[in-house]
Design a protein around this motif. Structure first.
Motif, PDB file in Angstrom:
ATOM      1  N   LYS A   1      25.798  24.089 -11.939  1.00 20.91           N
ATOM      2  CA  LYS A   1      24.499  24.707 -12.256  1.00 20.91           C
ATOM      3  C   LYS A   1      24.548  25.434 -13.596  1.00 20.91           C
ATOM      4  O   LYS A   1      23.670  25.263 -14.447  1.00 20.91           O
ATOM      5  CB  LYS A   1      24.105  25.700 -11.143  1.00 20.91           C
ATOM      6  CG  LYS A   1      23.994  25.073  -9.771  1.00 20.91           C
ATOM      7  CD  LYS A   1      23.694  26.102  -8.699  1.00 20.91           C
ATOM      8  CE  LYS A   1      24.819  27.087  -8.457  1.00 20.91           C
ATOM      9  NZ  LYS A   1      26.092  26.483  -7.998  1.00 20.91           N
ATOM     10  N   SER A   2      25.594  26.255 -13.757  1.00 25.08           N
ATOM     11  CA  SER A   2      25.685  27.027 -15.004  1.00 25.08           C
ATOM     12  C   SER A   2      25.919  26.103 -16.194  1.00 25.08           C
ATOM     13  O   SER A   2      25.405  26.347 -17.292  1.00 25.08           O
ATOM     14  CB  SER A   2      26.802  28.061 -14.917  1.00 25.08           C
ATOM     15  OG  SER A   2      26.556  28.920 -13.823  1.00 25.08           O
ATOM     16  N   SER A   3      26.655  25.024 -15.967  1.00 31.32           N
ATOM     17  CA  SER A   3      26.880  24.055 -17.050  1.00 31.32           C
ATOM     18  C   SER A   3      25.563  23.436 -17.484  1.00 31.32           C
ATOM     19  O   SER A   3      25.282  23.309 -18.676  1.00 31.32           O
ATOM     20  CB  SER A   3      27.827  22.944 -16.591  1.00 31.32           C
ATOM     21  OG  SER A   3      29.029  23.490 -16.111  1.00 31.32           O
TER      22      SER A   3
ATOM     23  N   THR B   1      31.476  31.469  -9.298  1.00 34.97           N
ATOM     24  CA  THR B   1      31.531  32.146 -10.607  1.00 34.97           C
ATOM     25  C   THR B   1      30.257  32.946 -10.857  1.00 34.97           C
ATOM     26  O   THR B   1      30.292  34.112 -11.233  1.00 34.97           O
ATOM     27  CB  THR B   1      31.728  31.118 -11.736  1.00 34.97           C
ATOM     28  OG1 THR B   1      32.931  30.409 -11.493  1.00 34.97           O
ATOM     29  CG2 THR B   1      31.788  31.797 -13.098  1.00 34.97           C
ATOM     30  N   THR B   2      29.111  32.318 -10.663  1.00 31.57           N
ATOM     31  CA  THR B   2      27.842  33.008 -10.877  1.00 31.57           C
ATOM     32  C   THR B   2      27.512  33.808  -9.619  1.00 31.57           C
ATOM     33  O   THR B   2      27.436  33.241  -8.527  1.00 31.57           O
ATOM     34  CB  THR B   2      26.721  31.996 -11.166  1.00 31.57           C
ATOM     35  OG1 THR B   2      27.152  31.125 -12.208  1.00 31.57           O
ATOM     36  CG2 THR B   2      25.437  32.694 -11.583  1.00 31.57           C
ATOM     37  N   ARG B   3      27.356  35.104  -9.785  1.00 33.95           N
ATOM     38  CA  ARG B   3      27.118  35.935  -8.593  1.00 33.95           C
ATOM     39  C   ARG B   3      25.706  36.485  -8.556  1.00 33.95           C
ATOM     40  O   ARG B   3      25.161  36.716  -7.494  1.00 33.95           O
ATOM     41  CB  ARG B   3      28.128  37.065  -8.554  1.00 33.95           C
ATOM     42  CG  ARG B   3      29.530  36.525  -8.485  1.00 33.95           C
ATOM     43  CD  ARG B   3      30.478  37.651  -8.325  1.00 33.95           C
ATOM     44  NE  ARG B   3      31.367  37.408  -7.212  1.00 33.95           N
ATOM     45  CZ  ARG B   3      31.951  38.363  -6.504  1.00 33.95           C
ATOM     46  NH1 ARG B   3      31.667  39.619  -6.742  1.00 33.95           N
ATOM     47  NH2 ARG B   3      32.779  38.076  -5.553  1.00 33.95           N
TER      48      ARG B   3
ATOM     49  N   TYR C   1      16.131  29.440 -13.914  1.00 35.67           N
ATOM     50  CA  TYR C   1      17.062  30.365 -13.263  1.00 35.67           C
ATOM     51  C   TYR C   1      18.361  29.659 -12.914  1.00 35.67           C
ATOM     52  O   TYR C   1      18.341  28.618 -12.258  1.00 35.67           O
ATOM     53  CB  TYR C   1      16.446  30.910 -11.963  1.00 35.67           C
ATOM     54  CG  TYR C   1      15.218  31.750 -12.178  1.00 35.67           C
ATOM     55  CD1 TYR C   1      13.962  31.162 -12.300  1.00 35.67           C
ATOM     56  CD2 TYR C   1      15.308  33.137 -12.248  1.00 35.67           C
ATOM     57  CE1 TYR C   1      12.825  31.939 -12.499  1.00 35.67           C
ATOM     58  CE2 TYR C   1      14.179  33.923 -12.438  1.00 35.67           C
ATOM     59  CZ  TYR C   1      12.947  33.315 -12.564  1.00 35.67           C
ATOM     60  OH  TYR C   1      11.831  34.081 -12.763  1.00 35.67           O
ATOM     61  N   ASP C   2      19.474  30.253 -13.350  1.00 34.02           N
ATOM     62  CA  ASP C   2      20.788  29.811 -12.878  1.00 34.02           C
ATOM     63  C   ASP C   2      21.135  30.765 -11.741  1.00 34.02           C
ATOM     64  O   ASP C   2      20.971  31.977 -11.863  1.00 34.02           O
ATOM     65  CB  ASP C   2      21.815  29.921 -14.009  1.00 34.02           C
ATOM     66  CG  ASP C   2      23.204  29.522 -13.537  1.00 34.02           C
ATOM     67  OD1 ASP C   2      23.298  28.757 -12.550  1.00 34.02           O
ATOM     68  OD2 ASP C   2      24.193  29.982 -14.152  1.00 34.02           O
ATOM     69  N   THR C   3      21.608  30.217 -10.631  1.00 30.99           N
ATOM     70  CA  THR C   3      21.787  31.070  -9.451  1.00 30.99           C
ATOM     71  C   THR C   3      23.218  31.012  -8.913  1.00 30.99           C
ATOM     72  O   THR C   3      24.012  30.161  -9.306  1.00 30.99           O
ATOM     73  CB  THR C   3      20.837  30.619  -8.321  1.00 30.99           C
ATOM     74  OG1 THR C   3      21.168  29.271  -7.971  1.00 30.99           O
ATOM     75  CG2 THR C   3      19.391  30.676  -8.767  1.00 30.99           C
TER      76      THR C   3
ATOM     77  N   SER D   1      25.558  31.259 -19.626  1.00 36.04           N
ATOM     78  CA  SER D   1      26.066  31.546 -18.300  1.00 36.04           C
ATOM     79  C   SER D   1      27.549  31.163 -18.236  1.00 36.04           C
ATOM     80  O   SER D   1      27.969  30.192 -18.861  1.00 36.04           O
ATOM     81  CB  SER D   1      25.265  30.730 -17.288  1.00 36.04           C
ATOM     82  OG  SER D   1      25.563  31.140 -15.992  1.00 36.04           O
ATOM     83  N   ILE D   2      28.329  31.952 -17.507  1.00 35.15           N
ATOM     84  CA  ILE D   2      29.775  31.669 -17.445  1.00 35.15           C
ATOM     85  C   ILE D   2      30.031  30.428 -16.597  1.00 35.15           C
ATOM     86  O   ILE D   2      29.518  30.296 -15.482  1.00 35.15           O
ATOM     87  CB  ILE D   2      30.540  32.873 -16.839  1.00 35.15           C
ATOM     88  CG1 ILE D   2      30.310  34.116 -17.700  1.00 35.15           C
ATOM     89  CG2 ILE D   2      32.024  32.558 -16.739  1.00 35.15           C
ATOM     90  CD1 ILE D   2      30.817  35.393 -17.067  1.00 35.15           C
ATOM     91  N   VAL D   3      30.825  29.522 -17.177  1.00 31.49           N
ATOM     92  CA  VAL D   3      31.207  28.290 -16.485  1.00 31.49           C
ATOM     93  C   VAL D   3      32.696  28.368 -16.208  1.00 31.49           C
ATOM     94  O   VAL D   3      33.468  28.712 -17.085  1.00 31.49           O
ATOM     95  CB  VAL D   3      30.903  27.063 -17.378  1.00 31.49           C
ATOM     96  CG1 VAL D   3      31.555  25.816 -16.816  1.00 31.49           C
ATOM     97  CG2 VAL D   3      29.398  26.869 -17.520  1.00 31.49           C
TER      98      VAL D   3
HETATM   99 MG   LIG Z   1      27.492  29.205 -12.041  1.00 33.94          MG
END
Ligand SMILES: [Mg+2]
Ligand SMILES: Nc1nc2c(ncn2[C@@H]2O[C@H](COP(=O)(O)OP(=O)(O)OP(=O)(O)O)[C@@H](O)[C@H]2O)c(=O)[nH]1
Length: 442
Positions: free
Chosen positions: A234-236, A255-257, A274-276, A247-249
Motif C-alpha cells: 500500500k505504502s509503495s 510498518t504503517t501504523r 489515504y495510505d492505511t 510513506s515509509i516502505v
Molecule cells: Mg505501509
C-alpha cells in the motif's frame, strides 16, 4: 441577501495576505482616480490617464512621505472588470507595505470590499450574468485542470448561452399558447400544442441538470483509501502515485501504523488518497488503534483500492461498486487471470489502475464525464430542477386536456426559474411581459 451599497469606492487586496515579490490592490468606483491622485507622486498623470494605461509613481501619505513605489493600471468607466472607474496598484509584496497602503485607502474614506464585491459590481453593470459570476468563484477554487477548464468555459458564457437557448425554446412554446389564448374565441385553426418541442426541452433541461453529478465530482473530488493486509504494498503504491517517498516502505509487516493522506489528481478528478495501516490480527494496542482508523476510513471512502499480495494471496474481499481489488507484486508472482494487476515496484499496470479508478468514480453518471458544459453550483442545479418539474407539470396538464391558461402558468414558472438562474430578469417581470392581460401576478 446582504444589502450592498454600490456607489461608493471600494478597495481590496487581490493577492494573498503573505509576503511575496509583488502584491495587487484593487480599487473601484466613480472618482477613485481623482481621490487617489491626492496621495500620488504624479497626480496629474494619474488623473488624466486614459483607459488601459499604466502610471508609474509613488503612493504617499498625507504629509507627502513615500509609502511605496507602485504601478497603477488604469481603467476608465465602461472598461475593466467592474465596468466602473478603477485602479489596480502593483506594489511591493511586503506585509508592511500592504498594511500601510490599505490604511491609507481607508483614511481616504474608501471602503474595504466585501468578499466577491468586485464580481458583484461586474454583475450589476451587466458585464457578467449570474452563472458567470458564480464561475469566477468556481475558477478561483478549481483544483484540477479539468475543473479549471470547465469553470473558464462557464465564465466565458457557455452556460449563459445554453440557458438563453433553452429560454428561447420555452418562449416559442409560450408564444404559441398565448396566441391561442388571445384568439380563443375567434375562428382559429384547430390548435395543436407544441408537445414535441416541450418534451424535447424537458430532456435538454434534464441533461443539463444531470451534469451536476459530474461537476460535483470534479469540484469536490473523491476519497480513495488504499487498504489490504500488511506488506501488500500500500505504502509503495501511495508513494508511486504521489511521485515522492511520503510513506515509509519496509519488508516488516505492520510498518504503517497511522494513516497518511495526500492530494493528487487522477484524470482530472481531485483525489484525497489515504495510505492505511495493514489489516491483520494484532496484539499491539497502537497497531490495533491504527487498524480501527483504517476501518473507519474504509467506511467513509468513495472508493477502496484493496491491495492483495500476489505472492501470498491471503484474504481477498468481494468486489463491489466501492471496492476495487488489485493484485500487487505482479513482477514476483502471476496474479489470477483477468484480474487487475500491478507492480508498485516497477510501476507496471499502474496507468491501467488509474484509468479504472476514474471509470469507477464516474460510472454511475447518466451524463458523460467528457461533457463540455457542466454545472457545479447547487443553486443552478436546484433552479434547473425546478424548471424541469414545472415543465413536467405543464406536459401532464396538456395530456389531460386541462385548459391552456393553467398550463401557461406552469410554463411561466419554468421560465421564471431559468431567469433566476442567469439573474437577468426578476420573476415578476417575466410574468408581466409574457402574460400581460390575463395572468395575475403572484
Ligand atoms: Mg505501509
Ligand atoms: N517485488 C515487489 N515488491 C514490492 C512491491 N510492492 C511492494 N513491495 C515490497 O513489499 C514490502 C512491503 O511494502 P509496503 O509498501 O511497505 O507495504 P504496506 O502494504 O504499506 O505494508 P504495511 O504498512 O506494513 O501495512 C516492501 O519491502 C516493498 O518494497 C512490488 O510490486 N513488487
Amino acid at each position: 441577501m446582504r444589502e450592498y451599497v454600490t456607489d461608493d469606492i471600494i478597495y481590496a487586496l487581490a493577492t494573498p495576505w503573505a509576503q511575496s515579490a509583488l502584491a495587487v490592490i484593487r480599487v473601484s468606483g466613480e472618482g477613485c482616480k481623482a481621490l487617489l491622485a491626492t496621495r500620488f507622486s504624479r497626480p496629474k498623470s494619474l488623473k488624466e490617464a486614459g483607459n488601459a494605461t499604466l502610471v508609474h509613481g509613488y503612493l504617499q501619505d498625507e504629509a507627502g512621505k513615500k509609502i511605496d513605489e507602485v504601478v497603477a493600471a488604469v481603467y476608465t468607466e465602461g472598461h475593466g472588470y467592474t465596468l466602473e472607474e478603477a485602479l489596480e496598484f502593483s506594489c511591493h509584496g511586503s506585509l508592511a507595505v500592504i498594511k500601510e497602503i490599505l490604511s491609507l485607502f481607508s483614511q481616504l474614506g474608501m471602503r474595504s470590499a466585501e468578499g466577491g464585491e468586485f464580481t458583484f459590481r461586474a454583475f450589476l453593470h451587466g458585464r457578467l450574468d449570474l452563472t458567470q459570476a458564480e464561475a469566477v468563484q468556481e475558477l478561483v477554487v478549481s483544483q484540477s485542470e479539468r475543473s479549471r477548464a470547465l469553470a473558464l468555459g462557464r465564465l466565458e458564457g457557455s452556460l449563459k448561452e445554453r440557458i438563453s437557448s433553452l429560454k428561447q425554446q420555452l418562449m416559442q412554446i409560450m408564444a404559441a399558447v398565448e396566441v391561442q389564448l388571445d384568439y380563443a374565441e375567434d375562428e382559429l385553426d384547430e390548435f395543436v400544442f407544441p408537445r414535441t418541442q416541450l418534451v424535447d426541452l424537458i430532456a435538454q433541461l434534464h441533461h443539463l441538470s444531470e451534469t451536476y453529478q459530474v461537476g460535483k465530482l470534479y469540484k469536490s473530488g473523491a476519497r480513495i483509501v488504499l487498504a489490504g493486509s500488511t506488506n501488500a504494498g500500500k505504502s509503495s503504491l501511495f508513494n508511486l502515485l504521489l511521485k515522492q517517498e511520503r510513506s515509509i516502505v519496509s519488508p516488516i509487516n505492520g510498518t504503517t501504523r497511522d494513516y497518511i493522506e495526500a492530494d493528487l489528481s487522477i484524470e482530472g478528478i481531485p483525489i484525497r488518497l489515504y495510505d492505511t495501516a495493514g489489516l491483520r490480527e494484532s496484539s499491539d494496542s497502537v497497531e490495533r488503534e491504527g487498524i480501527k482508523r483504517t476501518e473507519r476510513l474504509i467506511g467513509q471512502a468513495d472508493l477502496v483500492v484493496f491491495l492483495v499480495d500476489s505472492t501470498l494471496m491471503g484474504h481477498v474481499p468481494e468486489e463491489d461498486e466501492r471496492t476495487l481489488v488489485v493484485y500487487n507484486k505482479s513482477d514476483l508472482a502471476k496474479p489470477p487471470k483477468g484480474k487487475l494487476a500491478i507492480s508498485a515496484q516497477s510501476g507496471e499496470g499502474v496507468d491501467r489502475l488509474l484509468h479504472e479508478i476514474s471509470t469507477r468514480l464516474t460510472s454511475g453518471f447518466s451524463v458523460s464525464a467528457d461533457e463540455l458544459l457542466i454545472i457545479e453550483s447547487e443553486r443552478q442545479y436546484q433552479l434547473l430542477n425546478a424548471s424541469e418539474e414545472a415543465l413536467g407539470r405543464a406536459l401532464a396538464l396538456v395530456d389531460e386536456d386541462i385548459p391552456l391558461d393553467i398550463t401557461a402558468v406552469e410554463l411561466g414558472e419554468a421560465l421564471d426559474n431559468l431567469g433566476q438562474l442567469t439573474g437577468e430578469v426578476t420573476p415578476s417581470d417575466i410574468l408581466e411581459t409574457i402574460f400581460s392581460g390575463f395572468c395575475v401576478g403572484k
